[in-house]
Design a protein around this motif. Structure first.
Motif, PDB file in Angstrom:
ATOM      1  N   PHE A  16      10.073   6.770   8.950  1.00 28.34           N
ATOM      2  CA  PHE A  16      11.204   5.945   8.529  1.00 28.34           C
ATOM      3  C   PHE A  16      11.602   4.929   9.605  1.00 28.34           C
ATOM      4  CE2 PHE A  16      12.831   9.640   5.687  1.00 28.34           C
ATOM      5  CZ  PHE A  16      11.914   9.289   4.709  1.00 28.34           C
ATOM      6  N   SER A  17      11.734   5.400  10.854  1.00 27.20           N
ATOM      7  CA  SER A  17      12.167   4.500  11.922  1.00 27.20           C
ATOM      8  C   SER A  17      11.110   3.441  12.215  1.00 27.20           C
ATOM      9  CB  SER A  17      12.496   5.294  13.191  1.00 27.20           C
ATOM     10  OG  SER A  17      11.376   6.064  13.611  1.00 27.20           O
ATOM     11  N   GLY A  18       9.839   3.839  12.207  1.00 27.44           N
ATOM     12  CA  GLY A  18       8.768   2.878  12.450  1.00 27.44           C
ATOM     13  C   GLY A  18       8.714   1.808  11.382  1.00 27.44           C
ATOM     14  N   ALA A  19       8.957   2.195  10.130  1.00 32.65           N
ATOM     15  CA  ALA A  19       8.905   1.237   9.036  1.00 32.65           C
ATOM     16  C   ALA A  19      10.022   0.203   9.149  1.00 32.65           C
ATOM     17  CB  ALA A  19       9.002   1.971   7.702  1.00 32.65           C
ATOM     18  N   ILE A  20      11.218   0.662   9.477  1.00 39.47           N
ATOM     19  CA  ILE A  20      12.353  -0.267   9.598  1.00 39.47           C
ATOM     20  C   ILE A  20      12.101  -1.265  10.719  1.00 39.47           C
ATOM     21  CG2 ILE A  20      14.797  -0.448  10.186  1.00 39.47           C
ATOM     22  CD1 ILE A  20      15.179   2.276   8.776  1.00 39.47           C
ATOM     23  N   TYR A  21      11.659  -0.764  11.867  1.00 42.30           N
ATOM     24  CA  TYR A  21      11.392  -1.669  12.990  1.00 42.30           C
ATOM     25  C   TYR A  21      10.259  -2.639  12.644  1.00 42.30           C
ATOM     26  CZ  TYR A  21      10.543  -3.463  17.640  1.00 42.30           C
ATOM     27  OH  TYR A  21      10.384  -4.308  18.711  1.00 42.30           O
ATOM     28  N   ALA A  22       9.235  -2.148  11.942  1.00 44.43           N
ATOM     29  CA  ALA A  22       8.112  -3.011  11.578  1.00 44.43           C
ATOM     30  C   ALA A  22       8.569  -4.157  10.693  1.00 44.43           C
ATOM     31  CB  ALA A  22       7.037  -2.193  10.872  1.00 44.43           C
ATOM     32  N   PHE A  23       9.440  -3.873   9.732  1.00 49.46           N
ATOM     33  CA  PHE A  23       9.942  -4.932   8.860  1.00 49.46           C
ATOM     34  C   PHE A  23      10.736  -5.979   9.648  1.00 49.46           C
ATOM     35  CE2 PHE A  23       9.715  -1.980   5.018  1.00 49.46           C
ATOM     36  CZ  PHE A  23       8.662  -2.675   4.449  1.00 49.46           C
ATOM     37  N   GLN A  24      11.358  -5.554  10.734  1.00 48.23           N
ATOM     38  CA  GLN A  24      12.132  -6.494  11.536  1.00 48.23           C
ATOM     39  C   GLN A  24      11.279  -7.268  12.527  1.00 48.23           C
ATOM     40  OE1 GLN A  24      15.160  -3.803  13.162  1.00 48.23           O
ATOM     41  NE2 GLN A  24      16.667  -4.674  11.766  1.00 48.23           N
ATOM     42  N   ALA A  25      10.181  -6.677  12.991  1.00 46.37           N
ATOM     43  CA  ALA A  25       9.420  -7.255  14.099  1.00 46.37           C
ATOM     44  C   ALA A  25       8.143  -7.969  13.674  1.00 46.37           C
ATOM     45  CB  ALA A  25       9.074  -6.169  15.119  1.00 46.37           C
ATOM     46  N   THR A  26       7.659  -7.716  12.461  1.00 43.64           N
ATOM     47  CA  THR A  26       6.464  -8.402  11.994  1.00 43.64           C
ATOM     48  C   THR A  26       6.693  -8.838  10.557  1.00 43.64           C
ATOM     49  OG1 THR A  26       4.041  -8.270  11.825  1.00 43.64           O
ATOM     50  CG2 THR A  26       5.274  -6.323  11.144  1.00 43.64           C
ATOM     51  N   SER A  27       5.717  -9.501   9.974  1.00 38.89           N
ATOM     52  CA  SER A  27       5.898  -9.965   8.599  1.00 38.89           C
ATOM     53  C   SER A  27       5.905  -8.776   7.643  1.00 38.89           C
ATOM     54  CB  SER A  27       4.776 -10.934   8.218  1.00 38.89           C
ATOM     55  OG  SER A  27       3.551 -10.241   8.079  1.00 38.89           O
ATOM     56  N   VAL A  28       6.585  -8.942   6.518  1.00 42.39           N
ATOM     57  CA  VAL A  28       6.633  -7.882   5.511  1.00 42.39           C
ATOM     58  C   VAL A  28       5.233  -7.584   5.003  1.00 42.39           C
ATOM     59  CG1 VAL A  28       7.441  -7.332   3.183  1.00 42.39           C
ATOM     60  CG2 VAL A  28       9.016  -8.340   4.840  1.00 42.39           C
ATOM     61  N   ALA A  29       4.411  -8.620   4.839  1.00 37.73           N
ATOM     62  CA  ALA A  29       3.034  -8.408   4.370  1.00 37.73           C
ATOM     63  C   ALA A  29       2.255  -7.543   5.350  1.00 37.73           C
ATOM     64  CB  ALA A  29       2.341  -9.751   4.172  1.00 37.73           C
ATOM     65  N   ASN A  30       2.346  -7.857   6.644  1.00 37.26           N
ATOM     66  CA  ASN A  30       1.675  -7.050   7.659  1.00 37.26           C
ATOM     67  C   ASN A  30       2.126  -5.593   7.588  1.00 37.26           C
ATOM     68  OD1 ASN A  30       0.207  -9.160   8.938  1.00 37.26           O
ATOM     69  ND2 ASN A  30       0.602  -8.228  10.916  1.00 37.26           N
ATOM     70  N   ALA A  31       3.447  -5.399   7.494  1.00 42.72           N
ATOM     71  CA  ALA A  31       3.994  -4.048   7.523  1.00 42.72           C
ATOM     72  C   ALA A  31       3.484  -3.214   6.353  1.00 42.72           C
ATOM     73  CB  ALA A  31       5.521  -4.100   7.510  1.00 42.72           C
TER      74      ALA A  31
END
Length: 320
Positions: free
Chosen positions: A97-112
């Motif tokens: 959960f925490s990794g997903a939230i940070y990923a959406f903030q730090a990289t593109s949604v497509a990448n995540a």
């Protein structure tokens, strides 16, 4: 950003569900999951730990209600029944959960979302190493193919300054894999209490992280509402829809149908927020999606082979 539920005790519905109805529910689950990145983009100034705390707070009442309906009020008994396996699985969900939230903030949604799709391959490797589960040659080939796609995507992130977001997305996929393998290790018949523990642990982790960073849990009310809505509706609601649908749709086909999440998540942010997709994401993502499709096809072949001793007339439509 999903953990496709493997097994879940459900309230009795009283009527058999058709294959078409199950497929529609799974597609709707993918649609709900696909909005997670958009919602997080709508609150860009809110830290990931605060979002984690309030999204988990939104999850727990819905999960408690569902567990209560399924167990006729024996919520605590159901949670105790998952034992240490549920605790380990819940801790895996904290990372997911925490990794997903940070990923959406730090990289593109497509990448995540594309990197989240690597979770089944992490689960296959962990299952082989920790549980001694056999991995078919086709799955090994799909894992290698997926790794190539991930290298292309992460390499593009390094060039574009979003490497930490890509790593967070992979950590999220690994967390979901840990959760999945833990359930298989303990042979839990009902995974929902473990998800509830994951939500509880995520709230605790979010509160501790905010305290360490010297930040407050109370954020503006609109941001609390968006975060809680994600937990109650888009995340937990999607999970329940997926699980209901997977009762009549085989796992391999359910995996394919739920890929609507991967297709729609970049679409929402492109249409509403004008977020574009890089060439590296398109190239690596296409390779990774090909690996996912190949792995799902292999799962369907294995299912049909297991059913082969039976008369062909006894195969269900979803087996074909």
């Amino acid at each position: 950003q999903t953990c496709a539920p493997a097994s879940l005790s459900l309230p009795h519905t009283g009527a058999a569900m058709s294959y078409l109805s199950g497929a529609i529910l799974i597609i709707l689950a993918g649609v709900l999951w696909s909005t997670q990145g958009l919602f997080i983009r709508l609150i860009p100034d809110t830290g990931s730990w605060a979002i984690l705390f309030w999204r988990s707070a939104g999850m727990l009442p819905v999960l408690a209600l569902w567990i209560g309906l399924a167990s006729r009020g024996s919520i605590l008994s159901e949670i105790r029944a998952v034992g240490w396996a549920g605790v380990l699985g819940g801790l895996g969900l904290v990372m997911a959960f925490s990794g997903a939230i940070y990923a959406f903030q730090a990289t593109s949604v497509a990448n995540a979302v594309l990197l989240f799709a690597a979770s089944p391959f992490f689960a296959a490797i962990l299952g082989r190493v920790l549980l001694g589960e056999a991995v078919s040659p086709l799955t090994w080939f799909a894992i290698i193919l997926a790794a190539l796609g991930i290298l292309v995507m992460v390499g593009g992130g390094l060039a574009g300054g979003a490497l930490d977001g890509n790593i967070a997305a992979l950590a999220s996929a690994l967390g979901f894999a840990v959760f999945t393998v833990t359930l298989r290790w303990s042979k839990l018949a009902n995974m929902l209490p473990a998800v509830a523990l994951g939500g509880l642990f995520s709230m605790i982790a979010g509160a501790i992280a905010l305290a360490i960073l010297g930040k407050v849990v109370l954020i503006p009310l609109p941001e609390i509402a968006i975060s809680a809505l994600m937990g109650a509706v888009t995340l937990t609601g999607g999970m329940l829809l997926y699980t209901l649908g997977s009762k009549v749709v085989p796992a391999a086909q359910a995996t394919l149908l739920s890929l609507v999440e991967v297709l729609l998540a970049p679409f929402w942010v492109w249409v509403l927020l004008d977020e574009t997709v890089s060439r590296g994401t398109l190239t690596g993502g296409a390779v990774l999606l090909a690996a996912v499709l190949l792995n799902a096809y292999g799962g369907r072949i294995q299912r049909v082979q297991r059913a082969r001793p039976l008369s062909v007339s006894r195969l269900h439509p979803e087996d074909i």
